[in-house]
Design a protein around this motif. Structure first.
Motif, PDB file in Angstrom:
ATOM      1  N   ARG A   1       0.814  -1.208   0.000  1.00 38.61           N
ATOM      2  CA  ARG A   1       0.000   0.000   0.000  1.00 38.61           C
ATOM      3  C   ARG A   1       0.850   1.262   0.000  1.00 38.61           C
ATOM      4  N   SER A   2       2.072   1.181   0.463  1.00 36.79           N
ATOM      5  CA  SER A   2       2.899   2.378   0.576  1.00 36.79           C
ATOM      6  C   SER A   2       3.262   2.960  -0.784  1.00 36.79           C
ATOM      7  N   GLU A   3       3.301   2.140  -1.815  1.00 31.41           N
ATOM      8  CA  GLU A   3       3.642   2.628  -3.150  1.00 31.41           C
ATOM      9  C   GLU A   3       2.469   2.494  -4.123  1.00 31.41           C
ATOM     10  N   ASN A   4       1.304   2.313  -3.587  1.00 30.25           N
ATOM     11  CA  ASN A   4       0.122   2.117  -4.410  1.00 30.25           C
ATOM     12  C   ASN A   4      -0.643   3.442  -4.494  1.00 30.25           C
ATOM     13  N   ALA A   5      -0.430   4.183  -5.571  1.00 29.12           N
ATOM     14  CA  ALA A   5      -1.060   5.498  -5.743  1.00 29.12           C
ATOM     15  C   ALA A   5      -2.576   5.383  -5.825  1.00 29.12           C
ATOM     16  N   ASP A   6      -3.079   4.324  -6.455  1.00 24.72           N
ATOM     17  CA  ASP A   6      -4.517   4.131  -6.566  1.00 24.72           C
ATOM     18  C   ASP A   6      -5.138   3.976  -5.172  1.00 24.72           C
ATOM     19  N   TYR A   7      -4.492   3.203  -4.331  1.00 22.81           N
ATOM     20  CA  TYR A   7      -4.980   2.995  -2.959  1.00 22.81           C
ATOM     21  C   TYR A   7      -4.967   4.320  -2.192  1.00 22.81           C
ATOM     22  N   THR A   8      -3.850   5.034  -2.257  1.00 24.17           N
ATOM     23  CA  THR A   8      -3.702   6.285  -1.513  1.00 24.17           C
ATOM     24  C   THR A   8      -4.734   7.319  -1.965  1.00 24.17           C
ATOM     25  N   TYR A   9      -4.889   7.471  -3.265  1.00 19.33           N
ATOM     26  CA  TYR A   9      -5.828   8.452  -3.814  1.00 19.33           C
ATOM     27  C   TYR A   9      -7.264   8.128  -3.404  1.00 19.33           C
ATOM     28  N   ASN A  10      -7.676   6.880  -3.593  1.00 22.04           N
ATOM     29  CA  ASN A  10      -9.057   6.506  -3.262  1.00 22.04           C
ATOM     30  C   ASN A  10      -9.314   6.532  -1.762  1.00 22.04           C
ATOM     31  N   LYS A  11      -8.312   6.229  -0.958  1.00 19.21           N
ATOM     32  CA  LYS A  11      -8.455   6.295   0.493  1.00 19.21           C
ATOM     33  C   LYS A  11      -8.669   7.750   0.924  1.00 19.21           C
ATOM     34  N   GLN A  12      -7.933   8.676   0.301  1.00 22.12           N
ATOM     35  CA  GLN A  12      -8.115  10.095   0.604  1.00 22.12           C
ATOM     36  C   GLN A  12      -9.518  10.559   0.209  1.00 22.12           C
ATOM     37  N   LEU A  13      -9.973  10.155  -0.975  1.00 17.63           N
ATOM     38  CA  LEU A  13     -11.325  10.503  -1.407  1.00 17.63           C
ATOM     39  C   LEU A  13     -12.373   9.934  -0.459  1.00 17.63           C
ATOM     40  N   LEU A  14     -12.169   8.702  -0.021  1.00 19.81           N
ATOM     41  CA  LEU A  14     -13.102   8.069   0.912  1.00 19.81           C
ATOM     42  C   LEU A  14     -13.145   8.839   2.226  1.00 19.81           C
ATOM     43  N   ASN A  15     -11.992   9.234   2.737  1.00 21.27           N
ATOM     44  CA  ASN A  15     -11.952   9.991   3.987  1.00 21.27           C
ATOM     45  C   ASN A  15     -12.620  11.357   3.851  1.00 21.27           C
ATOM     46  N   LYS A  16     -12.402  12.039   2.716  1.00 16.86           N
ATOM     47  CA  LYS A  16     -13.070  13.324   2.479  1.00 16.86           C
ATOM     48  C   LYS A  16     -14.580  13.136   2.401  1.00 16.86           C
ATOM     49  N   THR A  17     -15.015  12.078   1.740  1.00 19.13           N
ATOM     50  CA  THR A  17     -16.443  11.789   1.617  1.00 19.13           C
ATOM     51  C   THR A  17     -17.055  11.516   2.984  1.00 19.13           C
ATOM     52  N   LEU A  18     -16.381  10.711   3.798  1.00 15.00           N
ATOM     53  CA  LEU A  18     -16.884  10.427   5.143  1.00 15.00           C
ATOM     54  C   LEU A  18     -16.916  11.689   6.001  1.00 15.00           C
ATOM     55  N   GLY A  19     -15.935  12.556   5.826  1.00 13.46           N
ATOM     56  CA  GLY A  19     -15.928  13.831   6.545  1.00 13.46           C
ATOM     57  C   GLY A  19     -17.107  14.704   6.153  1.00 13.46           C
ATOM     58  N   ARG A  20     -17.391  14.748   4.864  1.00 15.92           N
ATOM     59  CA  ARG A  20     -18.538  15.542   4.389  1.00 15.92           C
ATOM     60  C   ARG A  20     -19.844  14.952   4.909  1.00 15.92           C
ATOM     61  N   ILE A  21     -19.964  13.629   4.946  1.00 19.73           N
ATOM     62  CA  ILE A  21     -21.173  12.982   5.472  1.00 19.73           C
ATOM     63  C   ILE A  21     -21.352  13.344   6.946  1.00 19.73           C
ATOM     64  N   ARG A  22     -20.271  13.285   7.728  1.00 22.75           N
ATOM     65  CA  ARG A  22     -20.354  13.645   9.153  1.00 22.75           C
ATOM     66  C   ARG A  22     -20.776  15.105   9.315  1.00 22.75           C
ATOM     67  N   PHE A  23     -20.191  15.994   8.499  1.00 26.71           N
ATOM     68  CA  PHE A  23     -20.567  17.403   8.555  1.00 26.71           C
ATOM     69  C   PHE A  23     -22.052  17.579   8.244  1.00 26.71           C
ATOM     70  N   LEU A  24     -22.522  16.947   7.167  1.00 30.64           N
ATOM     71  CA  LEU A  24     -23.928  17.085   6.776  1.00 30.64           C
ATOM     72  C   LEU A  24     -24.855  16.519   7.848  1.00 30.64           C
ATOM     73  N   ASP A  25     -24.487  15.402   8.467  1.00 34.61           N
ATOM     74  CA  ASP A  25     -25.311  14.837   9.541  1.00 34.61           C
ATOM     75  C   ASP A  25     -25.477  15.843  10.680  1.00 34.61           C
ATOM     76  N   LYS A  26     -24.382  16.453  11.100  1.00 34.38           N
ATOM     77  CA  LYS A  26     -24.443  17.441  12.189  1.00 34.38           C
ATOM     78  C   LYS A  26     -25.214  18.678  11.763  1.00 34.38           C
ATOM     79  N   ARG A  27     -24.939  19.149  10.564  1.00 37.96           N
ATOM     80  CA  ARG A  27     -25.571  20.380  10.097  1.00 37.96           C
ATOM     81  C   ARG A  27     -27.079  20.190   9.908  1.00 37.96           C
TER      82      ARG A  27
END
Length: 176
Positions: free
Chosen positions: A61-87
């Protein structure tokens, strides 16, 4: 100090992140936020989780750009979901029209004329649905604050960055 999250100091009184937002929203604005939240949770989250799973199965995983990129997108998406739930929980839906519809209040659609003759139409909405391209202004904005409580033919003086602006209220109506 290596590894610490160092941020520059901000005066809490002047930090825009500490400004309180008005918790009002129109029913249409609430539906839009709810649809975004549902899309992110039901469609986007499963897609990204599957991509992360597939990329993780490829090995290192340390050299897997696809994994790193999609993991970042997933974390941003989960952050937005948490924000929307609270808001969404904090928002107050304003569905009823005011009893005195001759004055400007939240959700009013207003037609104005600038002192130079230029006309514009605006709707006063909550901060979560403000969009200048759709002519929706935030109730917390100087323009909206100056308009609140005004009637047709009233003069409205707005303190703008480039100086004082004068408008005249031509019409007021409230959408169904």
């Amino acid at each position: 100090m290596k590894g610490r999250n160092m941020q520059r100091w901000r005066d809490p009184k002047k930090d825009p992140r500490n400004e309180k937002k008005t918790n009002l929203i129109t029913p249409q604005g609430y539906d839009t936020l709810q649809q975004e939240r549902d899309f992110l949770w039901k469609v986007r989250h499963p897609e990204l989780a599957q991509k992360v799973k597939e990329a993780a199965a490829q090995g290192d995983r340390s050299e897997n750009a696809d994994y790193t990129y999609n993991k970042q997108l997933l974390n941003k998406t989960l952050g937005r979901i948490r924000f929307l739930d609270k808001r969404l929980d904090a928002l107050t839906i304003v569905a009823d029209k005011p009893t005195d519809q001759s004055k400007i209040f939240f959700s009013a659609k207003v037609e104005l004329e600038h002192e130079e003759g230029e006309r514009m139409a605006l709707q006063i909405v909550g901060p979560d649905e403000a969009d200048l391209q759709q002519q929706k202004i935030n109730i917390d904005s100087p323009m909206a604050r100056a308009l609140l409580g005004k009637s047709v033919d009233d003069e409205v003086v707005v303190q703008a960055p480039d100086g004082e602006q004068v408008y005249y209220v031509l019409s007021i109506n409230y959408p169904d």
